[in-house]
Design a protein around this motif. Sequence first.
Motif, short mmCIF file in Angstrom:
data_model
loop_
_atom_site.label_atom_id
_atom_site.label_comp_id
_atom_site.label_asym_id
_atom_site.label_seq_id
_atom_site.Cartn_x
_atom_site.Cartn_y
_atom_site.Cartn_z
N GLY A 1 6.49 13.83 -1.92
CA GLY A 1 5.98 12.43 -1.47
C GLY A 1 5.66 10.89 -2.21
N ASP A 2 4.08 10.40 -2.12
CA ASP A 2 3.66 9.17 -2.80
C ASP A 2 2.43 9.03 -3.37
N LYS A 3 2.05 8.13 -4.27
CA LYS A 3 0.25 8.54 -4.77
C LYS A 3 -0.33 7.83 -4.12
N ASN A 4 -0.17 7.34 -2.68
CA ASN A 4 -0.69 6.49 -2.15
C ASN A 4 -2.63 6.55 -2.39
N THR A 5 -2.43 8.12 -2.18
CA THR A 5 -4.54 8.67 -2.18
C THR A 5 -4.83 8.33 -2.96
N TYR A 6 -4.76 8.40 -4.38
CA TYR A 6 -5.42 8.34 -5.27
C TYR A 6 -5.29 6.88 -6.64
N GLN A 7 -3.98 6.18 -6.67
CA GLN A 7 -3.51 5.04 -6.64
C GLN A 7 -3.91 4.10 -5.74
N MET A 8 -4.38 2.39 -6.23
CA MET A 8 -4.67 1.70 -5.02
C MET A 8 -3.78 0.98 -4.51
N ASP A 9 -4.54 0.72 -4.09
CA ASP A 9 -3.38 -0.30 -2.14
C ASP A 9 -3.65 -1.69 -3.57
N PRO A 10 -1.71 -2.15 -3.55
CA PRO A 10 -1.60 -3.31 -4.36
C PRO A 10 -2.18 -4.29 -3.58
N ALA A 11 -2.26 -4.57 -1.96
CA ALA A 11 -3.48 -5.33 -1.26
C ALA A 11 -4.35 -5.80 -1.19
N ASN A 12 -5.53 -4.85 -2.67
CA ASN A 12 -6.93 -4.98 -2.90
C ASN A 12 -7.12 -5.63 -4.02
N SER A 13 -7.87 -6.51 -4.09
CA SER A 13 -8.32 -7.07 -5.68
C SER A 13 -10.20 -6.35 -5.73
N ASP A 14 -10.51 -6.67 -5.07
CA ASP A 14 -12.03 -6.91 -4.75
C ASP A 14 -12.31 -4.84 -5.31
N GLU A 15 -11.23 -4.56 -5.57
CA GLU A 15 -10.99 -2.78 -5.64
C GLU A 15 -11.25 -2.43 -7.06
N ALA A 16 -10.51 -3.33 -7.38
CA ALA A 16 -10.20 -3.24 -9.14
C ALA A 16 -11.73 -3.24 -9.83
#
Length: 332
Positions: A223-238
């Motif tokens: 699978g992938d790690k999308n449920t715990y690593q950040m979405d590359p589209a987001n900046s405010d979340e960082a």
Amino acid sequence: MKPTVAPFPAARLRRTRQSPAIRGLVRQNTLAKEDLIWPVFVRAGEGIEEPVPSMPGVMRRSVDKVVVAAREAVDLGIPAICVFPYTGLDERTEDCAGAWDPDNHANRAIRAIKAAVPELAVMTDVALDTYNINGHDGFVVDGEIVNDATVEALVKMTLAQAEAGADIIGPSDMMDGRIEAMRTALEAAGHQNVMILSYAAKYASAFYGPFRDAVGASAALTGDKNTYQMDPANSDEALRLVERDLREGADMVMVKPGLPSLDICRRVKDTFGAPTFAYQVSGEYAMIQAAAQQGWIDGERVMLESLMAFKRAGCDGILTYFAPQVARLLAR
């Protein structure tokens, strides 16, 4: 800041670019060997230096050879080394118990480095992916990467590394609440001086592929790690993640991957003023090396320019596989 510029020809902005001496006088940012953390890979065995095919110039080393690399780092003036373990599929389990084994490759390397060159700062990686048969940073239960049970395991991993002599703990897992749990456990165990450099803004990036080869995770990952690593589209979340980790006890924070996230580095530094690091990850390194080997770019100049970009974006330091080459160049 709004710059004030006289009209041409009173202002000729090329005047301050006319010679190396003048350019040096007005240079805003500098790159120094003190800015570097060198990631190294440790594996089982003795006398082994095994090339990582997808990362030209990078080796998996047995503990004795990691000590040689640590001595090289000290001789070059590199202040810190970061230890990552390579594990084969036969060393991985669902319970990930090897992660907190005092005698795993990473912990043996930490002890050996601190015995040989105690002045060198040793950073570690805290995540279950290199010990997990599923290749994930956390436990997998019915297809879900579970958070709270993973945090408990990460705390055990943290304490084992601190006992081995680690100076800097590097949680790269991206589980919620792990910084507070680690800081509380370190304080309770008498490790109040052990620092936490949190991978606070870590994106689910495609730039990590060669690293997964280097630590043996590529074949294991499902699978992938999308449920715990950040979405590359987001900046405010960082920024929310960085603020949370600082409030929970992180001493320093990291943005990963590096060059694709320079805007995040700048926002983090401007917003919080905390020690801010970036990881020039394996994919960035591999692309520069591959293009240089083909003769398509000047590898040395591109390497230095890429690292200067981190300093310009506000970073205090950089994890980079180029660390030894850069330190040698800066010593000229």
